[in-house]
Design an enzyme around this catalytic site. Structure first.
Site, PDB file in Angstrom:
ATOM      1  N   GLU A 165      -7.208   0.008  14.795  1.00  0.00           N
ATOM      2  CA  GLU A 165      -7.790  -1.029  13.942  1.00  0.00           C
ATOM      3  C   GLU A 165      -6.794  -2.141  13.637  1.00  0.00           C
ATOM      4  O   GLU A 165      -5.655  -1.874  13.244  1.00  0.00           O
ATOM      5  CB  GLU A 165      -8.266  -0.393  12.633  1.00  0.00           C
ATOM      6  CG  GLU A 165      -8.952  -1.380  11.689  1.00  0.00           C
ATOM      7  CD  GLU A 165      -8.920  -0.927  10.250  1.00  0.00           C
ATOM      8  OE1 GLU A 165      -9.263   0.237   9.992  1.00  0.00           O
ATOM      9  OE2 GLU A 165      -8.508  -1.732   9.393  1.00  0.00           O
ATOM     10  N   ARG A 187       1.400  -5.288  12.178  1.00  0.00           N
ATOM     11  CA  ARG A 187       0.621  -4.488  13.128  1.00  0.00           C
ATOM     12  C   ARG A 187       0.197  -5.342  14.334  1.00  0.00           C
ATOM     13  O   ARG A 187       0.303  -4.905  15.484  1.00  0.00           O
ATOM     14  CB  ARG A 187      -0.603  -3.892  12.454  1.00  0.00           C
ATOM     15  CG  ARG A 187      -1.331  -2.874  13.325  1.00  0.00           C
ATOM     16  CD  ARG A 187      -2.530  -2.243  12.653  1.00  0.00           C
ATOM     17  NE  ARG A 187      -2.156  -1.321  11.589  1.00  0.00           N
ATOM     18  CZ  ARG A 187      -3.058  -0.568  10.932  1.00  0.00           C
ATOM     19  NH1 ARG A 187      -4.347  -0.667  11.222  1.00  0.00           N
ATOM     20  NH2 ARG A 187      -2.684   0.249   9.972  1.00  0.00           N
ATOM     21  N   SER A 245     -10.944  -5.765   9.754  1.00  0.00           N
ATOM     22  CA  SER A 245     -12.037  -5.059   9.086  1.00  0.00           C
ATOM     23  C   SER A 245     -12.911  -6.077   8.362  1.00  0.00           C
ATOM     24  O   SER A 245     -12.418  -6.771   7.472  1.00  0.00           O
ATOM     25  CB  SER A 245     -11.452  -4.056   8.097  1.00  0.00           C
ATOM     26  OG  SER A 245     -12.484  -3.285   7.555  1.00  0.00           O
ATOM     27  N   ARG A 299       1.958   1.183  10.312  1.00  0.00           N
ATOM     28  CA  ARG A 299       1.489   1.529   8.965  1.00  0.00           C
ATOM     29  C   ARG A 299       2.692   1.488   8.021  1.00  0.00           C
ATOM     30  O   ARG A 299       3.499   2.410   8.002  1.00  0.00           O
ATOM     31  CB  ARG A 299       0.846   2.922   8.950  1.00  0.00           C
ATOM     32  CG  ARG A 299       0.133   3.246   7.649  1.00  0.00           C
ATOM     33  CD  ARG A 299      -0.471   4.648   7.704  1.00  0.00           C
ATOM     34  NE  ARG A 299      -1.504   4.761   8.723  1.00  0.00           N
ATOM     35  CZ  ARG A 299      -2.781   4.394   8.522  1.00  0.00           C
ATOM     36  NH1 ARG A 299      -3.129   3.889   7.356  1.00  0.00           N
ATOM     37  NH2 ARG A 299      -3.679   4.521   9.473  1.00  0.00           N
ATOM     38  N   ARG A 350       0.824  -1.210   0.000  1.00  0.00           N
ATOM     39  CA  ARG A 350       0.000   0.000   0.000  1.00  0.00           C
ATOM     40  C   ARG A 350       0.860   1.263   0.000  1.00  0.00           C
ATOM     41  O   ARG A 350       1.833   1.346   0.750  1.00  0.00           O
ATOM     42  CB  ARG A 350      -0.917   0.024   1.228  1.00  0.00           C
ATOM     43  CG  ARG A 350      -1.834  -1.206   1.250  1.00  0.00           C
ATOM     44  CD  ARG A 350      -2.898  -1.144   2.277  1.00  0.00           C
ATOM     45  NE  ARG A 350      -3.643  -2.409   2.282  1.00  0.00           N
ATOM     46  CZ  ARG A 350      -4.836  -2.558   2.858  1.00  0.00           C
ATOM     47  NH1 ARG A 350      -5.402  -1.531   3.486  1.00  0.00           N
ATOM     48  NH2 ARG A 350      -5.445  -3.716   2.826  1.00  0.00           N
TER      49      ARG A 350
HETATM   50  N1  LIG Z   1      -0.345   0.085   5.737  1.00  0.00           N
HETATM   51  C1  LIG Z   1      -0.588  -0.923   6.588  1.00  0.00           C
HETATM   52  N2  LIG Z   1       0.413  -1.382   7.385  1.00  0.00           N
HETATM   53  C2  LIG Z   1       0.200  -2.404   8.252  1.00  0.00           C
HETATM   54  N3  LIG Z   1      -0.994  -3.028   8.385  1.00  0.00           N
HETATM   55  C3  LIG Z   1      -2.014  -2.602   7.593  1.00  0.00           C
HETATM   56  C4  LIG Z   1      -1.867  -1.540   6.675  1.00  0.00           C
HETATM   57  N4  LIG Z   1      -3.077  -1.358   6.047  1.00  0.00           N
HETATM   58  C5  LIG Z   1      -3.924  -2.265   6.569  1.00  0.00           C
HETATM   59  N5  LIG Z   1      -3.296  -3.011   7.500  1.00  0.00           N
HETATM   60  C6  LIG Z   1      -3.867  -4.114   8.281  1.00  0.00           C
HETATM   61  O1  LIG Z   1      -4.712  -4.874   7.412  1.00  0.00           O
HETATM   62  C7  LIG Z   1      -6.020  -4.932   7.972  1.00  0.00           C
HETATM   63  C8  LIG Z   1      -7.029  -5.031   6.853  1.00  0.00           C
HETATM   64  O2  LIG Z   1      -6.886  -3.915   5.991  1.00  0.00           O
HETATM   65  S1  LIG Z   1      -8.209  -3.228   5.519  1.00  0.00           S
HETATM   66  O3  LIG Z   1      -7.852  -2.394   4.415  1.00  0.00           O
HETATM   67  O4  LIG Z   1      -8.804  -2.617   6.640  1.00  0.00           O
HETATM   68  N6  LIG Z   1      -9.200  -4.397   5.034  1.00  0.00           N
HETATM   69  C9  LIG Z   1      -8.871  -5.315   4.109  1.00  0.00           C
HETATM   70  O5  LIG Z   1      -7.800  -5.301   3.513  1.00  0.00           O
HETATM   71  C10 LIG Z   1      -9.903  -6.413   3.898  1.00  0.00           C
HETATM   72  N7  LIG Z   1      -9.536  -7.192   2.748  1.00  0.00           N
HETATM   73  C11 LIG Z   1     -10.017  -7.260   5.143  1.00  0.00           C
HETATM   74  O6  LIG Z   1      -8.746  -7.760   5.522  1.00  0.00           O
HETATM   75  C12 LIG Z   1      -6.137  -3.666   8.791  1.00  0.00           C
HETATM   76  O7  LIG Z   1      -7.157  -3.782   9.768  1.00  0.00           O
HETATM   77  C13 LIG Z   1      -4.740  -3.601   9.409  1.00  0.00           C
HETATM   78  O8  LIG Z   1      -4.638  -4.500  10.504  1.00  0.00           O
END
Ligand SMILES: Nc1ncnc2c1ncn2[C@@H]1O[C@H](COS(=O)(=O)NC(=O)[C@@H](N)CO)[C@@H](O)[C@H]1O
Length: 420
Positions: free
Chosen positions: A347, A388, A350, A273, A258
């Protein structure tokens, strides 16, 4: 994506969803384009029918009449070409707008512009009490040599990290535990591509909306997916599944990438993050039935709660507001886990129900028992996402001398050790 017929018959419901989710879409423009498109399609079909009659007239005509018919034919062809060009333009614009149409949120979703309108449904467990000053996960990891930040950033830039030693073993323990638990619930583990084409990103709803959040590799017309959900939605795209195969349940594993453009200044330190992380994803593809989707939503949420309870972490379950849940969602519940260094919940999971909003985009269909071909429903939830979740384990279970108590459920994966 919604069914065009639904939008024609329920314009206000769609406008309400657009407003509640803060989507930049003019539903009246879309409906006008739809009317224009259908009118043009009718005119093209009609013209093509008339064109066919030319051949018959031509056959029975004398030389003079043929010359007249040829001239008419050429003028007619120019008009048909022009109609087809108009239809292509209108149809293209209509398809673009159709991709922006939000899923209708469920009636229980708090209406609000962003996560500040989310409502806490329940809190489970107690935040830990420390009789010493606890370290944050970054300090603890550095103290124990469990992570490289500075060196990793020389390799990969900001937000990069390397896990070292027991942190790697803890990450694998968390993933193996989650996979074993999901296998016990008849979820099939699937290790999916993170390198994906544009179609599954459109199918999942990541495109066109979040293009700036996605790493692109234009030389190969590929992208790095931010979640296994993308490949899992794309896996059966274009197929017509037999209803007997439903519900399809996958435990998807993949690295996730991401750009975090929208959060550039947030969490720049540590493991909360990052640009690349690992996730085990719960994914369900079920029949197009609201009760069935509601059942699976409850199951996916319960599984994530069970994982956090098994790990001994304190968490809260949140009902996400219309402006936080995202374009395609019918319902979204986040689970936020307690982080001592922050003194608040963050969080970690999700859980989403999308009904057939993704299936229409990805062309995910099944043949029902009565032979009808329908778009399926899709749902997803995080099982575990690291690093995380590792940060939460380090902070919550640290001891005064910087060791970490291993949750009972992870000990079998760490040679029985109770402390690392
Ligand atoms: N940039 C990031 N760095 C670390 N962990 C992350 C990051 N983005 C998301 N996550 C983790 O990934 C989880 C799911 O990301 S989400 O975008 O919320 N949801 C999804 O991707 C859905 N597909 C359910 O998993 C988050 O709750 C968090 O625990």
């Amino acid at each position: 994506m919604l069914d065009k017929r639904f939008i024609r018959e329920n314009p206000q419901a769609v406008k309400d969803a657009v407003a509640a989710k803060g989507i930049d879409l003019d539903v009246d423009e879309l409906l006008q384009l739809d009317r224009d498109n259908r009118k043009l399609q009718f005119e093209v079909d009609e013209a093509q029918a008339r064109r066919k009659s030319f051949a018959k007239q031509f056959a029975g005509a004398d030389a003079a009449r043929r010359a007249e018919l040829r001239a008419e034919h050429e003028a007619f062809d120019r008009q048909l070409k022009d109609l087809r060009e108009q239809l292509a333009r209108t149809g293209g614009r209509l398809s673009e707008l159709m991709l922006l149409v939000p899923g209708i949120p469920w009636s229980g979703a708090p209406v609000g512009a962003d996560e500040s309108a989310n409502v806490v449904l329940r809190t489970v467990g107690e935040p830990p009490e420390f009789d010493f000053t606890p370290l944050d996960h970054t300090a603890l990891a550095e103290k124990r040599g469990w992570a490289e930040f500075a060196r990793a950033r020389r390799v990969a830039g900001e937000r990069a990290y390397a896990l070292v030693g027991d942190m790697v073993m803890l990450e694998r323990a968390v993933h193996s535990y989650a996979l074993d638990l999901l296998r016990g619930l008849d979820f099939t583990p699937v290790s999916v591509p993170a390198l994906v084409r544009e179609e599954p990103l459109v199918g999942t709803g990541m495109l066109p909306k979040a293009r700036e959040e996605i790493y692109a590799i234009p030389a190969d017309d590929l992208y790095l997916a931010g979640t296994a959900e993308v490949a899992l939605v794309g896996l059966h795209a274009g197929e017509i599944l037999d209803v007997g195969r439903l519900p399809i349940r996958y435990a998807g594993i993949s690295p996730c990438f991401r750009r975090e453009i929208g959060s550039a200044s947030r969490d720049v330190r540590g493991l909360l993050r990052v640009h690349q992380f690992e996730k085990v994803e719960q994914f369900v593809l079920c029949a197009a039935d609201e009760a069935e989707s509601a059942r699976w939503h409850a199951e996916l949420l319960a599984t994530a709660e069970r994982i956090l309870s098994d790990l001994g972490l304190c968490y809260e379950v949140v009902e996400c507001a219309t402006g936080d849940m995202g374009v395609g969602k019918f319902r979204m519940n986040d689970i936020n886990t307690w982080f001592p260094s922050l003194g608040r919940f963050r969080e970690t999971h999700s859980c989403s129900t999308l009904h057939d909003w993704q299936a229409r985009r990805a062309n995910l269909r099944y043949r029902d028992t009565d032979g009808t071909v329908r778009f399926a429903h899709t749902l997803n939830n995080t099982a575990v996402a690291t690093p995380r979740l590792l940060a939460a384990l380090l902070e919550n279970f640290q001891t005064a001398d910087g060791e970490v108590r291993v949750p009972k459920v992870l000990r079998p994966y760490l040679g029985g050790r109770e402390l690392i």
